[in-house]
Design an enzyme around this catalytic site. Structure first.
Site, mmCIF file in Angstrom:
data_model
loop_
_atom_site.group_PDB
_atom_site.id
_atom_site.type_symbol
_atom_site.label_atom_id
_atom_site.label_comp_id
_atom_site.label_asym_id
_atom_site.label_seq_id
_atom_site.Cartn_x
_atom_site.Cartn_y
_atom_site.Cartn_z
ATOM 1 N N LEU A 15 0.852 -1.198 0.000
ATOM 2 C CA LEU A 15 0.000 0.000 0.000
ATOM 3 C C LEU A 15 0.880 1.237 0.000
ATOM 4 C CD1 LEU A 15 -2.639 1.658 0.387
ATOM 5 C CD2 LEU A 15 -2.371 1.269 2.860
ATOM 6 N N ILE A 16 0.569 2.176 -0.896
ATOM 7 C CA ILE A 16 1.304 3.436 -0.974
ATOM 8 C C ILE A 16 0.311 4.575 -0.850
ATOM 9 C CG2 ILE A 16 2.912 4.845 -2.328
ATOM 10 C CD1 ILE A 16 3.665 2.292 -3.859
ATOM 11 N N GLY A 18 -0.917 8.579 -1.061
ATOM 12 C CA GLY A 18 -0.621 9.728 -1.917
ATOM 13 C C GLY A 18 0.091 9.339 -3.184
ATOM 14 N N GLY A 22 3.710 12.003 -8.835
ATOM 15 C CA GLY A 22 5.022 12.245 -8.238
ATOM 16 C C GLY A 22 5.768 10.986 -7.827
ATOM 17 N N ILE A 23 6.504 11.102 -6.724
ATOM 18 C CA ILE A 23 7.314 9.985 -6.246
ATOM 19 C C ILE A 23 6.441 8.782 -5.889
ATOM 20 C CG2 ILE A 23 8.864 9.217 -4.397
ATOM 21 C CD1 ILE A 23 9.944 12.069 -4.254
ATOM 22 N N GLY A 24 5.265 9.035 -5.327
ATOM 23 C CA GLY A 24 4.385 7.940 -4.955
ATOM 24 C C GLY A 24 3.958 7.123 -6.158
ATOM 25 N N SER A 139 12.375 13.464 4.862
ATOM 26 C CA SER A 139 13.228 14.452 4.216
ATOM 27 C C SER A 139 14.414 14.790 5.109
ATOM 28 C CB SER A 139 12.437 15.732 3.931
ATOM 29 O OG SER A 139 13.287 16.758 3.451
ATOM 30 N N TYR A 162 7.432 22.421 6.892
ATOM 31 C CA TYR A 162 7.824 21.179 6.226
ATOM 32 C C TYR A 162 8.932 20.493 7.018
ATOM 33 C CZ TYR A 162 9.435 18.016 2.531
ATOM 34 O OH TYR A 162 9.806 16.914 1.802
#
Length: 238
Positions: A15-16, A18, A22-24, A139, A162
């Site tokens: 399961l991923i 978002g 993009g990266i997802g 990050s 962020y």
């Protein structure tokens, strides 16, 4: 998740969150190509269904800020698969610009509290896996070492919410690794990436390159590390 055919026993169930762009999305594509049964989580059904169909994944509506949505998504996976092998926390927001309380609440709700919501709902399914793995797309902006190091680009980026919420995301990952020793939990700095989030900065590489960093941690063997923050070169100071 409509008309899903039961998976072949032994396949890796992933399961991923978002993951419709993009990266997802790139991570979902690479894991699907590697043979995973990928559940592509997204808030928007139309975008999520389209993205899932494009790569042969299964769409599941999932809003990490909504408890009911999270419970329903994991219940659907439970009903279809009976377990979860890999969970990738990818949903996130940049929360740049002027800082205020409302924006802070939103940033932490998506980038940190969402991790708690999804992890807690997923734990019963992860415990049924022979090789349970959780990857948090975090990050290096959340690394005290990086943002105070004048030789690092993070030290010059004004992204307070962020950075703070990603620090929380990494710490949650480390604490889950301690409290759930049977499950691997690792956080990843995927590298500067050109996505919708970073469009205003005009920097970054293709999402596919950064997704490969996430995929490496999502495909660890049973003896792989846990409780780490890593980038493509290995473990990062936190």
């Amino acid at each position: 998740m409509r008309g899903a055919v039961p998976s072949v026993p032994g396949m890796t169930i992933t399961l991923i969150t978002g993951a419709n762009k993009g990266i997802g999305f790139a991570t979902a594509k690479q894991l699907a190509e590697a043979g995973h049964v990928v559940y592509l989580g997204a808030r928007d059904p139309e975008r999520g269904e389209k993205a899932a169909a494009e790569i042969g994944a299964r769409f599941v509506r999932l809003d990490v800020t909504d408890d009911a949505s999270v419970r329903d998504a994991l219940s659907a996976i439970d009903a279809a698969e009976g377990r979860l092998d890999v969970l990738v926390h990818n949903a996130g927001v940049l929360a740049d610009g002027p800082v205020d309380g409302a924006k802070a609440l939103q940033a932490f709700d998506i980038n940190a509290v969402g991790i708690v919501r999804v992890t807690e709902a997923a734990l019963p399914l992860l415990r049924k896996s022979a090789n349970p793995t959780v990857v948090t797309v975090s990050s290096s902006m959340g690394s005290f070492w990086a943002v105070t190091n004048p030789e690092r680009p993070e030290s010059g980026l004004p992204l307070a919410l962020y950075a703070a919420s990603k620090a929380a995301a990494t710490m949650l990952t480390v604490q889950y690794a301690k409290s759930q020793p049977g499950i691997k939990f690792n956080a990843v700095e995927p590298g500067p990436t050109a996505t919708d989030m970073t469009a205003a900065w005009g920097i970054g590489r293709a999402p596919e390159e950064s997704a490969a960093v996430v995929v490496r941690l999502a495909t660890l063997g049973p003896d792989g590390p846990t409780g780490t923050l890593q980038d493509e070169n290995g473990v990062l100071p936190f």
